[in-house]
Enzyme design. Sequence first.
Site, PDB file in Angstrom:
ATOM      1  N   LYS A  79     -23.744  71.659 116.161  1.00  0.00           N
ATOM      2  CA  LYS A  79     -23.275  71.399 114.803  1.00  0.00           C
ATOM      3  C   LYS A  79     -24.027  70.207 114.222  1.00  0.00           C
ATOM      4  CE  LYS A  79     -18.966  70.746 112.154  1.00  0.00           C
ATOM      5  NZ  LYS A  79     -17.493  70.601 112.255  1.00  0.00           N
ATOM      6  N   SER A 154     -14.748  73.537 109.498  1.00  0.00           N
ATOM      7  CA  SER A 154     -16.087  73.203 109.033  1.00  0.00           C
ATOM      8  C   SER A 154     -17.197  73.675 109.969  1.00  0.00           C
ATOM      9  CB  SER A 154     -16.205  71.682 108.869  1.00  0.00           C
ATOM     10  OG  SER A 154     -15.976  71.015 110.110  1.00  0.00           O
ATOM     11  N   SER A 178     -11.215  72.654 112.838  1.00  0.00           N
ATOM     12  CA  SER A 178     -12.575  73.078 112.480  1.00  0.00           C
ATOM     13  C   SER A 178     -13.365  73.749 113.588  1.00  0.00           C
ATOM     14  CB  SER A 178     -13.373  71.881 111.946  1.00  0.00           C
ATOM     15  OG  SER A 178     -12.879  71.494 110.689  1.00  0.00           O
TER      16      SER A 178
END
Length: 485
Positions: A79, A154, A178
């Site tokens: 990420k 996210s 997330s």
Amino acid sequence: MALFDQRLQEIHNQLTGKELSVRELVDASFQRIGQTDASIQAFLTLNEEEAQKAANELDKQLQEGGERGLLFGLPAGIKDNIVTEGLRTTCASQFLSNYDPIYDATVVKKLKAAQSVTIGKLNMDEFAMGGSNENSSFYPTRNPWSLDHVPGGSSGGSAASVAAGQVYFSLGSDTGGSIRQPAAYCGIVGLKPTYGLVSRFGLVAFASSLDQIGPLTKNVEDSAYVLQAIAGYDASDSTSAKVEVPDYIGQLSGDVKGLRIGVPKEYLGAGIDPQVREAVLAALKQFEDLGATWEEVSLPHTEYAVATYYLLASSEASSNLARFDGVRYGVRADNPDNLLELYRKSRSQGFGPEVKRRIMLGTYALSSGYYDAYYLKAQKVRTLIKQDFDNVFESYDLIIGPTAPTPAFRIGEQVGDPLTMYLNDICTIPVSLAGIPAISVPCGFSGGLPIGLQIIGKAFDESTVLRAAHAYEQHTDHHKQRPPL
């Protein structure tokens, strides 16, 4: 994609038997990205040259009979809020569009020690603020199951890349859901560890008392392998917990006989899609058949969780994002008249609408005259929410419910309604506020879109969470379904 559908142990056996090379694994990853990422848009930055170099070195070690790390040769996505030395880290924000870190996050160091190969950096909601990946300042990631639906957020890029077979596993971060929510939307496994089990050093902070790094994988066994590699105390992280890391892999016995499960009535009430409720009840029946028992319980302060979370997370974001001022790193506004103008212009141009919204909310909650009424009260309610979980865990081993109240929604459907978007995290936020572990595993489909089952455990009891999730997975085939790309 078929190559990445195999279990980790199967791939390692092929590597040991010289039936497969690490370079072939890495090349397959980039080939799949080339075939699919124009439509999915999971990646922000690729690491092709360095990944191929690392693969060649690992193949050389294999030929020489060297030791194999726990994640030897496996292509991984990271990420884009986890810093990687020399590999651009943007947090999907224009503010960091030119930022190349000079060090690795602790989890990245641990992945390198376990000998995985970093393929690239994955798209996300800007600074991890959002639940749909529509808040990326570059482009939205799309759900591999249906390209006109969101992948969640996210960590939407992290989930979509694994679901699409672009990488073997990925790392995401979970502040209010997330990792778990995008895992549910994309039909894969997402684990949020106990707060403090995995180092946050090198994770760009959103809300420091909530953020936690965790794995996204195709199955529970792989999740245990990745957690084994990244968990443990880190002196560089002041919130890292000095606890013993058990053998997560060795405890995947498939046995859940005698486990006591609590099912919160608040997680199956109003606002939960009927097909989601039906899938969760079917999963509970499966646990019954395996020898576990379940009863309805109550987490009475759940209704206050979303408001509590957004006050606390926004307040911490307001403080954490103050460092982005156009002076030390990141993008700087051109031709300011003075220092204050530099701050104002840089932050106005660098941050997107959702980030600005949360900074303003957090700054207001922390301001003189409002601190006690909002921030302090939210901290007290957070304590009550944690006590709800403590009370249930006095009598039960696990808590089970849906990961998200509905399957993935369409891109653009909720972008103009932040409050509705925030309520998508109603089932995941209480867990984050309590700092306890939870995993999302696929448990069915609704209209061709995946549904996630959330299994919640006691603090630092990831072993029981993983054991239960693994046992359920062994008797279902939801996790074997693949998107029609």
